[in-house]
Design an enzyme around this catalytic site. Structure first.
Site, short mmCIF file in Angstrom:
data_model
loop_
_atom_site.label_atom_id
_atom_site.label_comp_id
_atom_site.label_asym_id
_atom_site.label_seq_id
_atom_site.Cartn_x
_atom_site.Cartn_y
_atom_site.Cartn_z
N SER A 40 5.25 -5.70 -0.57
CA SER A 40 3.98 -6.25 -1.04
C SER A 40 4.22 -7.54 -1.82
O SER A 40 5.01 -7.57 -2.76
CB SER A 40 3.27 -5.26 -1.97
OG SER A 40 2.87 -4.12 -1.27
N HIS A 72 0.45 -6.19 4.88
CA HIS A 72 1.79 -6.12 5.47
C HIS A 72 1.75 -6.67 6.89
O HIS A 72 0.76 -6.56 7.58
CB HIS A 72 2.30 -4.68 5.47
CG HIS A 72 2.72 -4.20 4.11
ND1 HIS A 72 3.76 -3.33 3.92
CD2 HIS A 72 2.26 -4.49 2.89
CE1 HIS A 72 3.90 -3.09 2.63
NE2 HIS A 72 2.99 -3.79 1.98
N ARG A 93 7.41 -1.88 6.12
CA ARG A 93 8.25 -0.69 6.04
C ARG A 93 7.39 0.55 6.20
O ARG A 93 6.18 0.48 6.05
CB ARG A 93 8.99 -0.66 4.69
CG ARG A 93 8.08 -0.83 3.48
CD ARG A 93 8.70 -0.39 2.17
NE ARG A 93 10.01 -0.88 1.84
CZ ARG A 93 10.29 -1.89 1.03
NH1 ARG A 93 9.30 -2.57 0.48
NH2 ARG A 93 11.52 -2.21 0.75
N THR A 94 8.03 1.64 6.54
CA THR A 94 7.34 2.92 6.51
C THR A 94 7.55 3.51 5.13
O THR A 94 8.68 3.64 4.67
CB THR A 94 7.88 3.88 7.59
OG1 THR A 94 7.63 3.29 8.87
CG2 THR A 94 7.18 5.24 7.52
N GLU A 194 0.62 5.54 -11.02
CA GLU A 194 0.94 6.51 -12.08
C GLU A 194 -0.20 6.62 -13.09
O GLU A 194 -1.02 5.71 -13.24
CB GLU A 194 2.20 6.07 -12.84
CG GLU A 194 3.45 6.01 -12.02
CD GLU A 194 3.45 4.89 -11.01
OE1 GLU A 194 2.84 3.83 -11.28
OE2 GLU A 194 4.03 5.07 -9.92
N SER A 213 8.70 2.63 -3.07
CA SER A 213 9.58 2.36 -1.91
C SER A 213 11.02 2.18 -2.37
O SER A 213 11.38 2.57 -3.48
CB SER A 213 9.11 1.09 -1.19
OG SER A 213 9.32 -0.05 -1.99
N ASN A 236 1.98 -6.20 -11.12
CA ASN A 236 1.00 -5.70 -12.12
C ASN A 236 1.77 -5.03 -13.26
O ASN A 236 2.88 -4.53 -13.05
CB ASN A 236 0.05 -4.68 -11.47
CG ASN A 236 0.79 -3.52 -10.81
OD1 ASN A 236 1.23 -3.63 -9.66
ND2 ASN A 236 0.94 -2.43 -11.53
#
Ligand code: 8IG
Length: 273
Positions: A40, A72, A93-94, A194, A213, A236
């Site tokens: 990202s 993405h 990516r996965t 979170e 990730s 962030n």
């Protein structure tokens, strides 16, 4: 658990070999030297690395899926640097949170290794636990805390992670930009961000960065004997670090703001690897 269900399926290493064959065929590049995963905020960062030799839609390569996250890029690119190195750029990516299993998460790294890559450069966007890091700050990952409870390794595969994030490659990155801070990255399972209490916990555990990730991919890369460099873009402040709420738009915005700087940084680092 999973091992038993998958015992009669194609092994993840065979699938990676198949993917590597398709990549070699479609790009005309028999061997790639470096794998680069764009997270990202890093979508444009590969543009300065070199000449695009070929683009292959990720969905056309065995074992890869169309990405789940807006922002993405669903292509793989083969890029040739000025110095003549071949970089396999994975534009997406996965993620673990997609629920496709840990094999799918590790497949990019296993494929890169099967393509010949000996160096993996992993990038991501993440939340900053360290309040001094403003959105837009790139940070070298020095170590990680894997809070997913999962591993990409199966069976009695004991891999030493003492120096997972290569000191040699971090030194090279610091030659390019000596001001780059280093930090410990904690991977949460996601896809929710979170709570403030979880961010506080991560900080107490020693994390400077929180994300979704990288750690599982880094482990898979190490299993495949690749050297790993990982760079986070703090997009962030993690929850509770600043008074404002988090949004995916904020993440995209921070990436766009930091784009020119991190693009140049990444290109300069890759040229030296
Ligand atoms: I971008 O604050 C991005 N990814 N877990 N927390 C977690 N992942 C993230 C965050 C964040 N920001």
């Amino acid at each position: 658990m999973i091992q038993h269900a998958e015992i009669n399926e194609t092994s993840p290493f065979d699938l990676a070999q198949q993917a590597a064959q398709v990549i070699a065929q479609r790009t005309g590049v028999a061997r790639h030297d470096i794998a680069l995963v764009l997270g990202s905020g890093w979508g444009q960062a590969a543009n300065l690395i070199g000449e695009v030799v070929a683009e292959v839609p990720a969905a056309e390569v065995p074992g890869f899926h169309a990405p789940a996250v807006a922002g993405h890029v669903p292509v793989m690119r083969s890029i040739r640097t000025e110095g003549g190195r071949h970089v396999l750029v994975l534009g997406s990516r996965t993620h673990y949170y997609e629920g496709k299993g840990v094999r799918a998460v590790a497949h990019g790294m296993r494929t890169a290794a099967a393509c010949g890559a000996t160096i993996a450069v992993l990038t991501n966007g993440c939340g900053g636990v360290n309040p001094d890091w403003a959105p837009g700050q790139p940070v070298l990952i020095r170590d990680h805390i894997n809070l997913t409870g999962a591993s990409p390794l199966e069976g009695a595969t004991f891999v030493d992670l003492t120096d997972l994030y290569s000191q040699r490659l971090r030194d090279l990155a610091h030659e390019v930009d000596s001001s780059l801070p280093e930090g410990v990255y904690a991977q949460f399972p996601g896809p929710h961000y979170e709570t403030p209490a979880e961010v506080k916990m991560a900080g107490i555990l020693g994390a400077d960065l929180v994300g979704m990730s990288t750690t599982l991919e880094a482990i898979a890369a190490r299993e495949a004997k690749m050297e790993v460099l990982a760079i986070s873009l703090v997009t962030n402040h993690a929850a509770g670090i600043s008074p404002t709420a988090l949004s995916h738009e904020e993440v995209i915005e921070a990436g766009a703001q930091a784009g020119p700087r991190i693009s140049k940084l990444l290109a300069t680092i890759v040229e030296r690897l």
